[in-house]
Design a protein around this motif. Structure first.
Motif, mmCIF file in Angstrom:
data_model
loop_
_atom_site.group_PDB
_atom_site.id
_atom_site.type_symbol
_atom_site.label_atom_id
_atom_site.label_comp_id
_atom_site.label_asym_id
_atom_site.label_seq_id
_atom_site.Cartn_x
_atom_site.Cartn_y
_atom_site.Cartn_z
ATOM 1 N N ASP A 150 0.795 -1.239 0.000
ATOM 2 C CA ASP A 150 0.000 0.000 0.000
ATOM 3 C C ASP A 150 0.823 1.283 0.000
ATOM 4 O O ASP A 150 0.261 2.371 0.015
ATOM 5 N N PHE A 198 4.237 -14.566 -4.941
ATOM 6 C CA PHE A 198 3.417 -13.377 -4.712
ATOM 7 C C PHE A 198 4.068 -12.112 -5.265
ATOM 8 O O PHE A 198 3.394 -11.269 -5.861
ATOM 9 N N TYR A 254 17.040 -13.120 -3.355
ATOM 10 C CA TYR A 254 17.338 -12.417 -4.621
ATOM 11 C C TYR A 254 18.328 -13.132 -5.538
ATOM 12 O O TYR A 254 18.425 -12.802 -6.718
ATOM 13 N N VAL A 274 9.794 -8.647 12.112
ATOM 14 C CA VAL A 274 8.456 -8.861 11.569
ATOM 15 C C VAL A 274 8.618 -9.798 10.368
ATOM 16 O O VAL A 274 9.404 -9.507 9.467
ATOM 17 N N PRO A 275 7.904 -10.926 10.372
ATOM 18 C CA PRO A 275 8.152 -11.945 9.335
ATOM 19 C C PRO A 275 7.980 -11.435 7.908
ATOM 20 O O PRO A 275 8.770 -11.768 7.032
ATOM 21 N N ASN A 276 6.915 -10.652 7.668
ATOM 22 C CA ASN A 276 6.782 -9.999 6.372
ATOM 23 C C ASN A 276 6.690 -10.947 5.183
ATOM 24 O O ASN A 276 7.390 -10.758 4.164
ATOM 25 N N MET A 304 5.189 -11.731 1.830
ATOM 26 C CA MET A 304 4.782 -10.647 0.931
ATOM 27 C C MET A 304 3.267 -10.599 0.728
ATOM 28 O O MET A 304 2.709 -9.546 0.418
ATOM 29 N N ARG A 321 -0.742 -3.622 4.720
ATOM 30 C CA ARG A 321 0.596 -3.957 5.193
ATOM 31 C C ARG A 321 0.837 -3.454 6.619
ATOM 32 O O ARG A 321 1.456 -4.140 7.435
ATOM 33 N N THR A 322 0.342 -2.273 6.923
ATOM 34 C CA THR A 322 0.561 -1.771 8.276
ATOM 35 C C THR A 322 -0.177 -2.625 9.309
ATOM 36 O O THR A 322 0.308 -2.843 10.420
ATOM 37 N N GLN A 345 17.241 -13.656 4.697
ATOM 38 C CA GLN A 345 16.550 -13.194 5.909
ATOM 39 C C GLN A 345 17.525 -13.019 7.067
ATOM 40 O O GLN A 345 17.379 -12.116 7.889
ATOM 41 N N GLU A 370 17.171 -5.190 9.731
ATOM 42 C CA GLU A 370 15.815 -5.180 10.272
ATOM 43 C C GLU A 370 15.777 -4.890 11.771
ATOM 44 O O GLU A 370 16.474 -5.517 12.550
ATOM 45 N N SER A 385 5.813 0.254 8.506
ATOM 46 C CA SER A 385 5.613 0.131 7.061
ATOM 47 C C SER A 385 6.980 -0.079 6.423
ATOM 48 O O SER A 385 8.017 0.029 7.099
ATOM 49 N N TYR A 386 6.991 -0.332 5.122
ATOM 50 C CA TYR A 386 8.271 -0.504 4.437
ATOM 51 C C TYR A 386 9.014 0.814 4.265
ATOM 52 O O TYR A 386 10.151 0.830 3.796
ATOM 53 N N MET A 387 8.379 1.917 4.655
ATOM 54 C CA MET A 387 9.102 3.191 4.667
ATOM 55 C C MET A 387 10.065 3.232 5.858
ATOM 56 O O MET A 387 11.021 3.988 5.855
ATOM 57 N N TYR A 411 10.693 0.115 8.111
ATOM 58 C CA TYR A 411 11.276 -1.179 8.450
ATOM 59 C C TYR A 411 12.141 -1.591 7.265
ATOM 60 O O TYR A 411 11.642 -1.726 6.146
ATOM 61 N N MET A 453 13.589 -3.780 4.981
ATOM 62 C CA MET A 453 13.622 -5.123 4.401
ATOM 63 C C MET A 453 14.863 -5.253 3.517
ATOM 64 O O MET A 453 15.244 -4.290 2.835
ATOM 65 N N PRO A 454 15.478 -6.430 3.484
ATOM 66 C CA PRO A 454 16.574 -6.629 2.541
ATOM 67 C C PRO A 454 16.073 -6.502 1.099
ATOM 68 O O PRO A 454 15.013 -7.032 0.757
ATOM 69 N N ARG A 455 16.815 -5.765 0.308
ATOM 70 C CA ARG A 455 16.480 -5.617 -1.109
ATOM 71 C C ARG A 455 17.625 -6.170 -1.947
ATOM 72 O O ARG A 455 18.678 -6.535 -1.407
#
Lengths: 161, 792
Positions: free
Chosen positions: A41, A102, A140, B200-202, B204, B289-290, B689, B697, B711-713, B715, B717-719
């Protein structure tokens, strides 16, 4: 409610939408194209990436009305004409670039846009290009390999360097 | 030449085709005729007394169909803890009721106390906001810090629990005095205090549930994002709603990742069922998501003091730990097992350490419930041990590789009974360590370090030798340990009349690739083409009673059940073949898809036998039932014990403190491997992870219990650009000795073994770079923390 018309995967479509209806909800709820997913979102995760007039766009951050008349392409429009997997899709299967599936539609759409802009990216360019798409399953590794392979490069050799 | 089919082949995944073309069907993708939409109303304060909820404020709003509050569920049961743990003084744990909707008090930000059902999602969301504004909650001081919560009896998460302690557990209490004595006698004692950061497991795919009720039959149906539909049904029926189990069907369709967070039953599942019954319409709910950040079960969150007694040469003599484990506001289903029997029992690691004692205090706080997340207790144990072993090496000036070799159990010691209650069946820890050293090119590290230094970066290398207990779990053992369920699994193998096969499994695939791997095994055993085997999972109306997928159990437990069921099919097939071939049953052999009379060329194909079983014209009906379908339940004799060695290299930017993981090598022993491509993918994901936990994280609550990383703003997350290509190997294999496939489980390994390797590498980089005062940095090793440590 207003009738919103656009071209999706080469077909002219229309469905009712409110002013606040997001493109992703228009595609999923209005057109039943549920391959485009909502993961966050907030435009961070990229599960909702589609192409609007050839550009990768996060469909959770665009109002359906704002893309009235546009050419939209979704994951449902990425296979070859005979129904077989398209180039990017096939590379993801060949390199095990997906697990739960997903985030996958967004990854495929981002990859296709990335390769259209940069047909032979370096590993670093691939990783940078996927920065807006989060995957929690694969670490990744195989996604990056899939993108490199889709660009015609020897992904195994690059990964082993 | 590698195989391209059957056991051990890297068969490409058949499920990929639907996921890659947008044809997967996840819960939120379903659209049902007449469906209504639920939106939860969640507490915005961490701790408060509900004074009033003015439902009249929304009842006449456009589209609103119903409003539920805690009052509607006060007479139904609570969502239970799955394991009953006793404190070391013998008193039972405190188990407060976890209601469907909060009633009386709210206990964490995001605690749902009401739900609005409306014609459209937008209408429900509008009304939920109005209802939130029309609710009066008297805010109470938030209890956030675990040690403060345990120390201050005046403020309570649950009014009936005086010290906010769920239990104070000792493992093994009878060994405590001997451990204390060994520690006292040890020439050196290394002490480390560390935090295992809350994650947070997250997955997707956010959680989602759809409830249906069929008044004509009184049946319910729940479609939900679950790793274990039968367990969810059991919890809803036997504990929460009181619905007879035969009247509820639970379906978990395509599920977009779980990592533990979708094991558990959540209140929203009961809510949509109750709402569907009241309205006579399907009712759906999907988390934003939140909401996932606020209400999914979190992971880890331990604060540990570990002491290690040793000789000057680095022989480990004793390990003693004291851990505070946060369980959050309520007990989630596995929350009491995670810090105890999935953690304390691993505290000997892969080492021959004679004395180990573990103390764990679990504490209620005004935060989201904490439960099993990929690895579940075993990453916490591994992190504590591997960090303190690394610290021992630094303090005593020992080589970390040599110290591991001194202490690792040797292959001749198996089966090995640990001082914390497990029996390791097999392993070869030296082999995986040697393999990792080779693959990581440890010999070339110095040259790489010099090259990094030339670019102004500090390079370090970190090692972790890990073990875990998975293939969860032997029922008799977990029963003794307090489990309220058995942990066997089941499979039904149905040979169809035309010779194709449907396998109904209790395991659930949400990324693991069961639809591909299980047919590889069936096809090889039956000598048929894998494409004629279909895997059916995720629907309680179709599958036998199985416990789902978590704890790296799918192959070791459900796969073993499948293997047993196939053996029964072959045994029955031999009886049918003996009749058809007019031979003695004992003379029938089965190989390559054919039943043959030994020593002759008389044979029947598998397809002919299947056809005869369903069209029994020439069939021993007087002694044998027609049909060819067998079910097996498999209860493992022991846990399985995957193990391995991980080596991480990092570069640290001295100016900013930023850590880059530049190389990561894994040498694992998973026993026999069914599909190497999938196994390697599981390790990649786990390591990703683990790097996330170690470097990025952080789940952060402020002093008032507000989640700052919602939110992902916020927290991290690995990218893709946070991780390198990994080098993974599973060639050093010692097959599991007690399950028929010889498999151990690979789903959690990466997340268990990797965090200490990363942190050890960071400390190594800083030490080599002259920052010798830095002995430890808590995870995540963020630029701020690393910079602060360097400049302290």
């Amino acid at each position: 409610m207003t009738k919103v018309t656009m071209t999706v995967n080469g077909k002219s479509v229309s469905a009712e939408a409110e002013g606040r209806t997001l493109l992703v909800d228009y595609l999923r709820g209005g057109l039943g194209l549920t391959g485009t997913h909502v993961g966050c979102d907030t435009s961070q995760c990229g599960a909702c990436v589609v192409h609007v007039d050839g550009k990768a766009v996060k469909a959770c951050t665009v109002f359906a009305m704002d893309v009235m008349g546009a050419e939209v392409r979704t994951i449902e429009g990425m296979a070859n004409a005979d129904g077989s997997l398209g180039l990017v899709q096939q590379a993801f299967q060949d390199h095990h670039g997906l697990q739960c599936g997903f985030c996958t539609p967004g990854m495929v759409m981002t990859t296709a846009a990335l390769l259209a802009e940069n047909p032979r990216p370096t590993e670093a360019q691939v990783r940078h290009g996927l920065e807006g798409n989060i995957c929690r399953c694969t670490g990744y590794h195989n996604i990056v390999k899939a993108v490199l392979a889709a660009s015609g490069q020897d992904a195994d050799a690059i990964a082993a360097e | 030449m590698p195989k391209d089919t059957g056991i051990g082949a890297s068969t490409k995944r058949r499920e990929d085709v639907r996921f890659l073309t947008g044809r997967g069907v996840y819960t939120d993708d379903l659209s049902l005729f007449g469906q209504a939409h639920a939106v939860m109303v969640r507490s915005t304060v961490a701790h408060g007394r509900i004074v009033s909820i003015d439902t009249s404020a929304v009842e006449s709003m456009p589209g609103v169909l119903a409003v539920f509050t805690g009052e509607d569920f006060k007479d139904v049961g609570g969502n239970p803890a799955g394991w009953l743990i006793n404190s070391r003084d013998g008193t039972p744990m405190r188990e407060p009721k976890r209601p469907v909707l909060a009633h009386g008090k709210v206990r964490h930000v995001g605690d749902a106390y009401a739900a609005v059902i409306a014609e459209s999602y937008a209408q429900a969301k509008d009304a939920a906001q109005v209802l939130s504004d029309a609710t009066v909650i008297e805010e109470l001081p938030a209890i956030v810090d675990m040690k403060a919560a345990a120390a201050d009896a005046s403020n309570r998460v649950h009014d009936e629990i005086p010290d906010n302690i769920c239990f104070d557990w000792g493992w093994i209490e009878d060994n405590r005095a001997a451990v204390d004595a060994a520690m006292k006698a040890a020439p050196h004692v290394i002490t480390l205090e560390l935090t295992n950061n809350r994650l947070v497991p997250n997955a997707m795919e956010p959680r989602a549930s759809i409830g249906e009720y069929f008044p004509g039959t009184g049946d319910y149906k729940l479609t939900t994002t679950s790793q274990n539909p039968h367990l969810t049904r059991l919890l809803i029926c036997a504990f929460v709603m009181g619905i007879p189990e035969n009247k509820l069907q639970v379906v978990a369709p395509d599920v977009g990742g779980g990592f533990g967070s979708k094991i558990y039953h959540y209140g929203e599942e009961a809510l949509v069922l109750a709402a569907a019954k009241r309205l006579g319409r399907p009712v759906r709910w999907t988390a934003e998501r939140t909401e996932s950040f606020l209400s999914d079960a979190h992971g880890r969150d331990h604060v540990t003091k570990i002491e290690l007694g040793c000789t000057a040469q680095g022989d480990i003599l004793a390990i003693r730990t004291e851990t505070y484990a946060n369980v959050g506001a309520y007990l989630s289903n596995f929350s009491t097992a995670t810090p105890t029997f999935l953690h304390g029992t691993l505290m000997a690691g892969p080492y021959k350490v004679p004395h180990v004692y573990v103390n764990v205090k679990t504490v209620f706080t005004n935060t989201a419930p904490v439960d099993a997340y990929r690895g579940a207790g075993r990453p916490e144990a591994t992190y504590s041990i591997e960090r303190v072993v690394d610290k021992m090496c630094r303090e005593l000036g020992l080589d970390p590789f040599e110290v591991r070799r001194r202490n690792l159990l040797t292959p001749d010691q198996f089966p090995y009974t640990t001082p914390v209650g497990l029996v390791y069946d097999t392993g070869n820890y030296q082999a995986t360590l040697d393999k990792a050293v080779e693959l990581a090119d440890v010999a070339g590290f110095e040259a790489r370090r010099a090259e990094s230094a030339a670019r102004g970066k500090l390079r370090g290398m970190g090692l972790s030798t890990w073990i875990e207990a998975c293939g969860i779990a032997p029922s008799h053992l977990v029963g003794v340990l307090g489990a309220r369920v058995g942990l066997y699994d089941a499979a039904t193998v149905r040979v169809n009349a035309t010779g194709t096969i449907s396998v109904m499994t209790g395991a659930h695939s949400h990324g693991q690739g069961h639809e591909t791997v299980f047919p590889q095994i069936v096809a090889e055993k039956l000598g048929i083409d894998a494409s004629s085997v279909e895997i059916v999972h995720g629907d309680t109306a179709k599958i036998p009673f199985g416990m789902g997928s978590y704890g790296s159990r799918s192959l070791a437990v459900a796969g073993s059940a499948m293997d047993r069921a196939i053996d029964k099919i072959i045994a029955k097939g031999k009886k049918i073949a003996a009749h058809m071939l007019e031979a003695a049953e004992g003379d029938i052999t089965f190989a390559d898809g054919k039943f043959s009379v030994a020593g002759t060329d008389k044979a029947k194909t598998f397809g002919e036998i299947a056809f005869s079983a369903y069209v029994p014209h020439n069939y021993p009906l007087e002694t044998l039932e027609p049909g060819l379908e067998e079910t097996a339940f498999y209860d493992p004799a022991n846990f399985t014990y995957p193990a391995g060695a991980y080596i991480c290299e990092v570069e640290v930017d001295e100016g900013t403190g930023k850590v880059d993981v530049v190389a990561f090598t894994c040498a694992d022993d998973f026993g026999n491997v069914m599909n190497p491509m999938i196994v390697e993918g599981q390790v990649h994901g786990g390591v990703g992870q683990g790097i996330g936990q170690a470097v990025l994280e952080s789940t952060t609550y402020d002093d008032t219990g507000q989640l700052l990383t919602g939110s992902y703003m916020d927290y991290a997350m690995p990218r893709a650009d946070d991780v390198p290509f990994y080098t993974v190997d599973h060639s050093c294999s010692t097959p599991c000795t007690h399950n028929p496939l010889g498999v151990k489980g690979c789903g959690e390994a990466g997340a268990i073994g990797s965090p200490p390797a990363v942190v050890n590498a960071v400390i190594d980089a800083l030490q080599r770079g002259g920052h010798t005062h830095v002995k430890h940095i808590d995870m995540p090793v963020s630029p701020n923390r690393v910079w602060q440590a360097m400049n302290a």
